[in-house]
Write a protein that holds these residues in place. Structure first.
Motif, PDB file in Angstrom:
ATOM      1  N   ASP A  89      -7.838   4.173  -1.768  1.00 35.92           N
ATOM      2  CA  ASP A  89      -8.078   3.627  -3.103  1.00 35.92           C
ATOM      3  C   ASP A  89      -7.375   2.285  -3.303  1.00 35.92           C
ATOM      4  OD1 ASP A  89      -9.590   5.827  -3.686  1.00 35.92           O
ATOM      5  OD2 ASP A  89      -7.968   6.920  -4.692  1.00 35.92           O
ATOM      6  N   GLU A  90      -6.117   2.199  -2.901  1.00 32.28           N
ATOM      7  CA  GLU A  90      -5.375   0.951  -3.096  1.00 32.28           C
ATOM      8  C   GLU A  90      -5.888  -0.151  -2.165  1.00 32.28           C
ATOM      9  OE1 GLU A  90      -1.181   1.435  -2.991  1.00 32.28           O
ATOM     10  OE2 GLU A  90      -1.126   2.793  -4.732  1.00 32.28           O
ATOM     11  N   SER A  91      -6.253   0.228  -0.957  1.00 34.41           N
ATOM     12  CA  SER A  91      -6.820  -0.766  -0.031  1.00 34.41           C
ATOM     13  C   SER A  91      -8.130  -1.314  -0.581  1.00 34.41           C
ATOM     14  CB  SER A  91      -7.046  -0.133   1.346  1.00 34.41           C
ATOM     15  OG  SER A  91      -5.833   0.307   1.902  1.00 34.41           O
ATOM     16  N   ASN A 114      -8.958  -1.591  -3.719  1.00 39.82           N
ATOM     17  CA  ASN A 114      -8.676  -2.518  -4.821  1.00 39.82           C
ATOM     18  C   ASN A 114      -8.223  -3.881  -4.305  1.00 39.82           C
ATOM     19  OD1 ASN A 114      -9.301  -0.637  -6.809  1.00 39.82           O
ATOM     20  ND2 ASN A 114      -7.218   0.216  -6.835  1.00 39.82           N
ATOM     21  N   TYR A 115      -7.406  -3.896  -3.266  1.00 42.01           N
ATOM     22  CA  TYR A 115      -6.923  -5.177  -2.723  1.00 42.01           C
ATOM     23  C   TYR A 115      -8.033  -5.985  -2.050  1.00 42.01           C
ATOM     24  CZ  TYR A 115      -1.864  -4.544  -3.428  1.00 42.01           C
ATOM     25  OH  TYR A 115      -0.614  -4.433  -3.983  1.00 42.01           O
ATOM     26  N   HIS A 170      -2.104   6.979  -1.261  1.00 41.04           N
ATOM     27  CA  HIS A 170      -3.318   6.485  -1.912  1.00 41.04           C
ATOM     28  C   HIS A 170      -3.911   5.346  -1.073  1.00 41.04           C
ATOM     29  CE1 HIS A 170      -0.931   8.282  -5.222  1.00 41.04           C
ATOM     30  NE2 HIS A 170      -2.122   8.699  -5.656  1.00 41.04           N
ATOM     31  N   ILE A 217       0.835  -1.205   0.000  1.00 40.43           N
ATOM     32  CA  ILE A 217       0.000   0.000   0.000  1.00 40.43           C
ATOM     33  C   ILE A 217       0.870   1.255   0.000  1.00 40.43           C
ATOM     34  CG2 ILE A 217      -1.810   1.268   1.218  1.00 40.43           C
ATOM     35  CD1 ILE A 217      -2.759  -1.400   0.175  1.00 40.43           C
ATOM     36  N   ASP A 218       0.480   2.199  -0.842  1.00 39.60           N
ATOM     37  CA  ASP A 218       1.099   3.534  -0.846  1.00 39.60           C
ATOM     38  C   ASP A 218       0.286   4.404   0.109  1.00 39.60           C
ATOM     39  OD1 ASP A 218       2.088   6.073  -1.332  1.00 39.60           O
ATOM     40  OD2 ASP A 218       2.188   5.786  -3.512  1.00 39.60           O
TER      41      ASP A 218
END
Length: 806
Positions: free
Chosen positions: A527-529, A531-532, A524, A520-521
């Motif tokens: 948003d990235e969490s 998606n995962y 972001h 994770i960035d």
């Protein structure tokens, strides 16, 4: 006196006179009869109604036989058996063919036999004298196959029986097959398996015949019993023959100690064979025989798999009556184990008890047609059913409950003494080792669906021993059968209830390679969490999570805990318009009905439900809690006016005021069964019921108006959001269908503690006892100074330190 029938196996290629070893005659028809005039007279009277080959000269033949010397009044002949072996027979001339057949049947060659000579069947009522058989002639033994389509099965089962009988008697030459009795039994089982698969060359049905899977294997096993193979093996095992160990190995072929030892389609049908072994051992050897106990345990295990049973065991009453004596022995064994000072029950005894009780409960429920507990008059002492299985099963259950009551009483005393002497409870390991008591209580709970008084007395026992009950539940390992304790949650402390709900969540995996990995960035994060988590399969999430932040080296539980807290802060932020904080408690959230402004809002609600479920699974306190309205929806309960007091105190106060108004005051409000709602920046009027804008609120319908208003505001208007949030949470449960049961075990305050933590002060002693020192010792000066500094901190600062620490 005529000579008794004797037999021996011999090599068919080499004839020699057999030794004269007489077997005991049949108990139903003795083979010894009187000689001399009496014998002749008996033969004459028998031949008068004979249909034998020479009936006309029967009297003369009998008279001639009587005049011969005694050593000539013996018939010597050979019988060629179905297993291609030859049996030598010594019989008196006044013995009948039926007597010879009975003797061969008693020796293990089966029932419904016939003798053939020169291609002609010999009449059973004919005597040897009437038949004029030449000395040392050969007869052929055949079985009547009118009731079976499996001649190969009959032949093999008869061969097993005859081999065991021959090995038991030890007369003459013991057949070589005795050394491979277990291989013969394995061959029989394999043939049954092949017949099920349609691979048997011997027993294929007629062209186009369609038979249910398992029917042929069941018929094979029935043939095994009819051929008296089970009886012959048990007799050999219980004899003093040096070949008894071969019988033991053969019997063990039916005992499924190894799941791969029996084909599954045959294994589930072995109950009648195991039942026969149990009956024979119980009568002849007693309950302490080790092989008998193995057969009994295997019987319980096979029956508990709910196999397809033969007609003789399909009736609930019939099945329970057959297994009840063996179940009683299993119950007595467990009661005896519980009476020991340690109160320990070996797992093998516990499994046998549970399997027997599972079968009997299933059959008893089937017998009462699932209509609830039986009336007490059906199983009281005064009932006409007092001597049936109904009363005996009830008596067994009450005996077990009485013993468990004594065990819990003793545990309560031990718990009290331990607390007084040390100030702490016994360790979790000790209580976990007593989890078998919960298993036994679980079985009694199932029985309470059959006997009402069992459930009533079980409730009294649990109420009387809350302390040991909570200790057992709190320390018990994962066991999904303990969910029945939900209905007794008022007796359980928070730690016990928490352990119950954790059992409904996935356990996770220890192997990092099988965890759902995330990188994770921080910039972001949401948003990235999303998606995962939102795109992952259920099975991937239930295995557990492993995450790390980009360009950071730290990993492990602490980083995962931080990620959970950061994601929840972002997800429940008012900026996302997904959730709204309660006006008077900013940590508590409910669903925002205006969330539709975000096109992805429904997917984000699924994501939010998964995050909450995963946080509970990983035992992370994320610092936010859910409003009562959302909790009740997850629990599948209806929402009332009192439940919205925190989420919408203004609406709550208005509704309470309406309930207190008189008729004139309500009329002055000009209310209708409708309400205003905001939808994508516009205000709309929503009917609370069909034609609601035309229905005025008055003093007689105001309560219905308020109920519809609460339901529309907190359920109907956000139904899509609620559905997706609920689905996301349900995705994480081990068994999604148990979602309501999950929340039935909790109060809202319990869920608050699981997600948001407790407002109680931190237990410093507990903190110290769970701290590991690397390079220091607990009594070092620096460590002492450190704890003094922590103790002086404000409670909120202690919380922040503990969060950082863990």
């Amino acid at each position: 006196m005529s000579a008794a029938l004797t037999w021996l196996r011999r090599n068919p290629k080499r004839r020699r006179d057999p030794p004269d070893h007489a077997l005991p005659p049949s108990s139903k028809q003795p083979l010894m009869s009187c000689a001399g005039a009496d014998a002749a007279e008996s033969s004459s009277s028998a031949s008068a109604s004979s249909s034998g080959p020479d009936g006309a000269s029967a009297a003369a033949a009998a008279a001639a036989a009587a005049s011969l010397p005694s050593w000539l009044r013996e018939a010597h002949f050979f019988v060629r058996a179905t297993d291609s072996k030859t049996i030598a027979i010594h019989a008196g001339w006044d013995d009948t063919v039926a007597a010879v057949l009975d003797h061969l049947g008693a020796c293990g060659y089966g029932r419904d036999l016939r003798l053939l000579y020169a291609g002609r069947q010999l009449a059973p009522e004919s005597t040897i004298a009437e038949l004029h058989l030449p000395q040392d002639c050969t007869l052929h033994l055949a079985a009547r196959l009118r009731s079976t389509q499996h001649p190969h099965a009959w032949q093999l089962a008869a061969h097993i029986a005859a081999t065991a009988v021959g090995a038991e008697s030890g007369a003459g030459t013991v057949p070589a097959a005795a050394f491979s009795l277990d291989e013969l039994v394995k061959e029989f089982i394999l043939c049954a398996h092949r017949a099920n698969l349609g691979l048997s060359r011997h027993d294929r049905g007629a062209p186009g015949e369609d038979r249910a899977t398992g029917d042929q294997a069941a018929e094979y096993l029935d043939i095994f019993l009819q051929a008296r193979a089970a009886l012959a093996l048990v007799r050999l095992y219980l004899s003093k023959s040096p070949f008894r160990s071969y019988a033991e190995r053969a019997i063990k072929c039916f005992i499924a100690t190894d799941p791969s030892s029996l084909p599954m389609d045959v294994l589930v049908l072995t109950a009648p064979v195991l039942l026969e072994f149990c009956r024979l051992f119980s009568l002849a050897a007693g309950k302490n025989e080790l092989l008998y106990r193995s057969c009994r345990r295997s019987l319980a295990s096979v029956l508990s798999t709910r196999p397809r049973l033969p007609p003789s065991m399909n009736s609930p009453t019939r099945l329970i009556e057959q297994i009840l004596p063996f179940a009683r022995e299993a119950v007595d064994l467990v009661i005896e184990d519980l009476a020991s000072p340690a109160m320990m029950v070996p797992s093998i005894d516990l499994d046998e008890f549970s399997n027997f009780f599972k079968v009997m409960c299933q059959q008893a429920r089937h017998w009462i047609s699932g209509e609830g507990p039986m009336p007490r008059n059906m199983y009281s002492r005064e009932s006409e059913h007092g001597n049936t299985w109904i009363w005996r099963f009830h008596n067994m259950s009450m005996d077990m409950l009485k013993r468990l009551d004594e065990c819990l009483k003793k545990l309560e005393m031990d718990l009290s003494l331990s607390s007084e002497s040390t100030g702490v409870m016994e360790s979790q390991t000790i209580w976990a080792a007593r989890s078998h008591i919960l298993v036994l209580l679980t079985e009694l709970n199932f029985i309470s669906a059959i006997y009402e008084d069992v459930g009533h007395n079980l409730q009294l026992v649990l109420m009387a021993h809350r302390a040991p009950l909570n200790a057992l539940v709190r320390c018990s390992k994962r066991n999904e059968r303990l969910h029945w304790l939900v209905k007794h949650k008022n007796l359980l402390c928070f730690e016990a209830r928490r352990n119950l709900v954790f059992m409904m969540l996935p356990e996770g995996k220890d192997d990092f390679g099988e965890l759902h990995e995330m990188l994770i960035d921080r910039s972001h994060l949401l948003d990235e969490s999303f998606n995962y988590i939102a795109q992952a399969k259920h099975s991937e999430l239930r295995g557990g999570l492993f995450m790390e932040f980009k360009n950071e080296e730290a990993t492990g539980p602490g980083v995962l805990r931080e990620w959970f807290c950061l994601v929840c802060q972002a997800l429940f932020s008012p900026k996302q318009v997904l959730f709204s904080p309660c006006p008077e408690d900013k940590r508590r959230f409910y669903l925002n009905e205006t969330s539709a402004v975000d096109p992805l809002h429904l997917k984000y609600f699924t994501f939010a439900g998964r995050i909450i479920g995963l946080a509970l699974m990983h035992k992370v306190q994320v610092g936010i809690v859910l409003d009562r309205t959302l909790f009740l929806h997850l629990a599948g309960r209806s929402i009332t006016l009192e439940d919205i007091s925190v989420a919408d105190p203004v609406k709550y106060a208005s509704c309470k005021r309406i309930l207190e108004m008189n008729a004139a005051e309500i009329d002055d409000l000009y209310l209708t069964f409708s309400r205003g709602a905001h939808e994508l920046g516009t205000r709309e009027i929503v009917d609370l019921c069909p034609g609601g804008q035309e229905i005025s609120v008055n003093i007689s319908n105001r309560e219905r108006y308020i109920d519809l208003l609460v339901k529309n505001t907190f359920v109907d208007s956000i139904s899509a959001q609620l559905t997706h949030f609920t689905q996301g949470f349900t995705d994480i449960l081990v068994k999604p269908e148990r979602r309501k049961e999950f929340f039935e075990c909790l109060d809202l305050e319990d869920l608050d503690r699981l997600l948001g933590g407790s407002n109680d002060t931190i237990n410093m002693q507990d903190w110290k006892s769970h701290t590991q020192y690397n390079g220091y010792k607990e009594k070092d000066r620096l460590i002492t100074w450190f704890w003094k500094a922590v103790e002086r901190m404000p409670i909120e600062q202690q919380r922040q330190l503990l969060f950082f620490w863990t």
